[in-house]
Scaffold this active site. Structure first.
Site, PDB file in Angstrom:
ATOM      1  N   GLU A 144       0.657  -1.120   0.406  1.00 47.66           N
ATOM      2  CA  GLU A 144      -0.085   0.065   0.154  1.00 47.66           C
ATOM      3  C   GLU A 144       0.554   1.509   0.143  1.00 47.66           C
ATOM      4  OE1 GLU A 144      -2.982  -0.023  -0.337  1.00 47.66           O
ATOM      5  OE2 GLU A 144      -3.318  -2.353  -0.418  1.00 47.66           O
ATOM      6  N   SER A 180     -48.165 -30.962  37.014  1.00 47.87           N
ATOM      7  CA  SER A 180     -47.843 -31.419  37.919  1.00 47.87           C
ATOM      8  C   SER A 180     -46.575 -30.973  38.599  1.00 47.87           C
ATOM      9  CB  SER A 180     -47.303 -32.759  37.554  1.00 47.87           C
ATOM     10  OG  SER A 180     -48.580 -33.845  37.143  1.00 47.87           O
TER      11      SER A 180
END
Lengths: 895, 132
Positions: A308, A593
């Site tokens: 770059e 239950s």
């Protein structure tokens, strides 16, 4: 605002063939990128965050740290010319609204760009004026006019520069990015005696993306020989300090860790790093994991410079040489092959400006680049660039910075990546979607090798190295380790807790690190079990169910550590990755239950014992307004007189309803409340059989108290939160409160163990060893609309629900639907037997339940039960020698 | 013969040493916890957490001992050590609760080491009740 590098076409990378043949040396001493300068630097945003409140959580000493950050801020308002970024203070304080700060990130570029436009427009109008005047004024005034014009130009240009300078400093010194909070699982602890299976450890290493090594043991690698492991851990920052990287060796026998050595030392305990399980994202979904310059491998810097900006350490932000070189290359090739922007210019463009291709923008970029270079040193700028750059996309989430890209593509922290992997990441700067290694592996490979060739050309790697690494595969993991909300139901629970204590904006932008209690092993085991059971139910009942009903059977489940209340797994939908309605938290269903333990515990508190005889004959209970309630047993049968233990373990409704009336409904409600049911329950007889709707989470809260021996232990999903600097922010402590007598709880536990051994939960024996002595309770609502199970071992509590969203009846009971999910989940875990210590006020007694008298082991119908001492009858039943002989024969045949 | 006498003498001395350790030992008033789980790694954490407590680093001590709780959640000793931290922090209600949790986890027949830890838990409850 487009930031991604791949969208811009003015790329700077020169094709390999075009590069200068003369090998370029690595940056000279003094210019070479070095970690020394950045040693004390923190790359993260500098805002201090404080929790909204401290209730239910412990605020740490980091408040002091936040204050000191605030002091720094006040002392550092004026920019200093050289390199202030490292120590630059956070300008916002914990009380400042993060909304404003997050806006800064998104609007700064716009505002700067807009301002720049306005200013350049003014310049244009100023320029027009002299042209008109020059035609009318005599030549003698022309000189003076030009001077004035020049002065005006200087003033305007000066204003532009001052304004740009202020923008540069304010953003670079302040909060640079909005970082979403990262959410982690629990960290696996290894020590001699730890309960862990070989599979569990192997899966954990896979989640953490440890590489199986056959040679040198590098960080983040492991080696396995049968039951023996060698692990080179990575190290991690925890609440109580850093866990360094270690070399760990251990073996696993009978689901326990043995012969653990940490760096050659015995008797140590070591933590692996936690698994990253998600984040809390803002609307724009820009995500990054910040890295400081000293954490970055030198080869990444070399690759970046080679590709770059080879003159990065030589120019002042703008490189005339670079522009000339790009121009020459483009003219030679007849196409735009290379850009002349420096890394500084790219950073300025991405960080402060837009990507529009105008001369004005380009000029502003150049000025701002020069200014940036004036204020900050090269390493600071490079570090910001490496954290800013766009490197990929995961759905809505944009992957920014090399830190996150390393995890996203390779599942490894940046420091562990090798040259070929770093080269690929650098190659992606040119176009992350064009070179996406998962979608376009060939393109990505070419681009990577191009980067490696540039590194070779510029002398960063040798010919041998180049040859070797160019031949390496891409090594990209199939799926990103860092998935967005991998466990949505659990994360939903975490977020609800976080939102109670933190501002939403802080969570989305302040880079908090949230350490949760999730155990990925349990979570995935629960998910697998659900998938198996759904598949099996579809096969078994498919035609029966689908013929009448189109919607899919749904399910939800929660697993916790039974002693600490830490939530380790949550499933909220048939599809565990679905982010919609979370049934584990929000589906309120009749519990059936599952409420019975509250009835029986209330009875035990009032002096009943497991041998107390209950009447299971038909019962009719009068209700107000002349109504009646006549509950029936599930099997539509009556079972006469039977011991309390049998009534509970077989879940007989008639006996329970009668017992509830004896005990008193309000007493049952009081017990339910003490067990952890926060909802106000109706004071009606049917509550005893579970005519109340609770969510799986609420049921878990209730059973947590039972599993913890009567100690209410609030459920927790978060252990601690660190701020963006890694400093402790908040810790969520374990809390216990004794709400029941240990003796009463021991008796109830025994009855619930009987439920698994001989009662409605006995099918668990198909998957789990009876010697584990697990306890639990099935629940089935009217017309089998809901299938529930809540059960626990010595270390895990699990609650599972199955049913239809629209209450359509299922073919399932608690024992045939929810229980198998629970049991199968436990089969792949290291389960600790439920071996509750007998409290001092309890004795095991042989009892003749019919006679309500103490008996002997050889007596017919004698049951061996734990009894609270004040409930043991004084009466002694005799059964003679015949009983002993009969019993001996019975035992002989039973065996 | 002399040799055997010497062996017997050494054994007697050794046993008397043991008994002094057993009966004198450390009491809660020594300000050191007697908690010990038998898992060496966990015990190391208990020792570390207890040292932090005695240095007044109560928050970090609490974090260390909670880590020990996670490693050995059914060991009463870790809760005893944690109850000491809560006591020193002035969180008397929490101190009582953790001590009671510890007491609920001791088996009915305990070793002499566990007896010391159990005594310590009871001591914490008494101290906390006196102070709150």
């Amino acid at each position: 605002m487009a930031r991604s590098s791949d969208k811009s076409t003015d790329k700077k990378t020169k094709p390999v063939k075009k590069m200068a043949q003369k090998p370029v040396k690595k940056p000279a001493a003094g210019k070479k990128p070095t970690a020394k300068k950045a040693a004390a630097k923190k790359p993260v945003n500098k805002k201090a965050v404080a929790p909204k409140k401290t209730s239910g959580a412990k605020s740490s000493a980091s408040n002091g740290a936040a204050k000191s950050a605030g002091k720094k801020a006040s002392a550092k308002k004026t920019p200093v010319k050289k390199a202030p970024a490292k120590k630059a203070p956070q300008k916002t304080t914990s009380k400042s609204k993060p909304k404003a700060s997050s806006k800064t990130a998104t609007t700064a570029k716009k505002s700067s760009a807009q301002k720049t436009k306005k200013i350049t427009t003014k310049k244009a109008s100023v320029k027009k004026a002299p042209i008109k005047k020059s035609t009318t004024k005599p030549p003698s005034n022309k000189k003076g006019f030009l001077l004035r014009l020049f002065l005006v130009f200087l003033v305007v240009a000066g204003g532009v520069i001052i304004y740009a300078d202020a923008i540069i400093i304010s953003k670079f010194d302040g909060k640079r990015w909005s970082i979403p909070a990262k959410v982690y699982s629990r960290a696996l602890e290894l020590f001699d005696g730890a309960e862990l299976s070989v599979d569990q450890l192997r899966r954990e290493l896979q989640w953490l993306n440890y590489r199986e090594s056959f040679g040198d043991m590098k960080r983040g690698s492991f080696r396995q020989r049968g039951e023996s492991f060698e692990i080179s851990s990575r190290g991690f920052d925890f609440w109580d300090g850093r866990e360094s990287a270690h070399y760990v060796s251990l073996s696993i026998r009978n689901n326990k860790v043995r012969r653990l050595e940490v760096d050659g030392q015995r008797n140590e305990v070591v933590r692996l790093e936690p698994v990253l399980i998600g984040g809390i994202y803002p609307a724009h979904n820009e995500d990054r994991v910040l890295v400081s310059f000293d954490q970055v491998p030198p080869n990444l810097v070399y690759a970046l410079l080679a590709v770059e900006d080879r003159d990065f350490y030589d120019h002042w932000g703008v490189s005339l040489r670079g522009i000339a070189r790009a121009l020459w290359t483009n003219v030679k090739t007849g196409a735009v092959k290379q850009g002349g922007s420096t890394l500084t210019q790219q950073l300025v463009k991405n960080f402060y400006l837009t990507s529009e291709r105008t001369l004005t923008r380009k000029a502003t970029e150049a000025v701002m680049s020069l200014l940036l270079e004036m204020h900050y040193d090269k390493d600071d700028i490079l570090e910001a660039y490496m954290n800013e750059v766009y490197l990929g996309q995961s759905g809505k989430r944009a992957i920014h910075g090399f830190g996150l890209a390393g995890l996203f593509y390779f599942g490894q922290p940046l420091r562990e990546l090798e040259i070929h992997q770093l080269a690929l990441l650098v190659g992606l700067v040119k176009g992350a979607s064009w070179y996406d290694p998962r979608r376009h592996p060939k393109r990505a490979m070419d681009r990577r090798n191009q980067v490696l060739s540039l590194m070779l050309d510029q002398g960063y790697i040798s010919v041998d190295q180049h040859k070797r690494v160019s031949a390496r595969p891409l090594d990209v993991i199939k799926k990103p380790m860092y998935e967005d909300e991998k466990y949505p139901a659990f994360l939903d629970l975490v977020k609800r807790q976080l939102h109670r204590d933190y501002h939403d904006e802080d969570l989305k932008s302040e880079g908090l690190r949230v350490f949760t209690t999730l155990d990925p092993g349990v979570q995935e085991s629960l998910e697998r079990s659900f998938a198996n059971i759904f598949s099996s139910i579809d096969q078994q009942y498919g035609t029966q169910v689908q013929g009448k009903h189109q919607a899919a059977l749904q399910g939800a489940g929660i697993f916790t550590h039974s002693n600490t209340g830490e939530v380790v797994a949550v499933v909220g939908d048939r599809r565990p990755r679905y982010k919609g309605f979370n049934r584990a938290l929000d589906a309120y269903r009749p519990v059936g239950s599952l409420m019975k333990p509250a009835v029986y515990l209330s009875a035990i508190e009032q002096g009943y014992h497991l041998g107390s005889m209950l009447d299971d004959n038909p019962v009719t209970i009068s209700l107000p307004a002349g109504k009646e309630w006549s509950p029936k047993n599930f099997d539509k049968q009556s079972h006469g007189m039977l011991p309390l233990q049998v009534a509970l373990s077989r879940s007989y409704n008639q006996a329970t309803a009668r017992l509830a009336m004896d005990v008193g409904i309000n007493n049952i409600l009081d017990v339910a409340k003490r067990l952890g049911v926060k909802k106000t329950l109706p004071s009606v007889p049917s509550i005893s059989l579970g005519a109340v709707s609770l969510s799986p989470y609420e049921v878990t809260e209730m059973y947590q108290t039972i599993a913890a021996g009567g100690f209410n232990t609030p459920l927790r999903t978060i252990r601690f939160v660190l701020d963006n600097q890694g400093k402790p922010l908040q810790r969520y402590e374990i809390d216990v409160e004794q709400r029941f007598d240990p003796g009463d709880m021991f008796v109830l536990n025994s009855a619930l163990q009987e439920t698994i051994a001989k009662g409605t939960g006995k099918s668990a024996a198909r998957w789990l060893d009876p010697s584990l002595a697990l306890a639990g309770k099935t629940g089935t609502s009217d017309d089998q609309r809901d299938s529930w199970f809540a059960g626990y071992s010595g270390n895990y509590l699990g609650v599972v629900w199955l049913g239809y969203d629209d209450n359509f009846p299922t073919p399932l009971t608690g024992g045939t639907g929810a229980l198998p999910v629970w049991a199968k989940t436990l089969t792949s875990l290291a389960v600790v037997p439920l071996d509750t210590p007998k409290p001092g006020n309890v004795e095991w007694v042989w009892l003749d339940a019919e006679k309500q008298a103490r008996s002997q082991s050889h007596c017919d119908k004698a049951i061996f039960i734990p009894m609270v001492v004040n409930t043991i009858p004084e009466k002694q039943a005799q059964c003679g020698q015949a009983g002993r002989v009969m019993n001996w024969f019975n035992q002989w045949f039973d065996d | 013969m002399m040799k055997w006498k010497a062996v017997v003498l050494v054994c007697c001395l050794w046993l008397s040493g043991c008994s002094s350790i057993i009966f004198i030992g450390q009491t809660p008033e020594d300000n050191k916890t007697a908690a010990e789980t038998g898992l060496v790694a966990v015990d190391n954490l208990i020792v570390r957490g207890d040292e932090q407590r005695r240095r007044g680093q109560l928050d970090i001590a609490s974090a260390t001992l909670e880590r020990a709780v996670r490693l050995a959640p059914r060991s009463p000793d870790v809760y005893v050590a944690l109850s000491r931290v809560k006591l020193d922090a002035g969180q008397y209600s929490a101190a009582v609760q953790f001590a009671q949790k510890a007491l609920s986890l001791f088996p009915s027949k305990v070793s002499w080491k566990q007896e010391r830890a159990r005594t310590e838990a009871q001591w914490v409850i008494n101290e906390a009740n006196k102070k709150r």
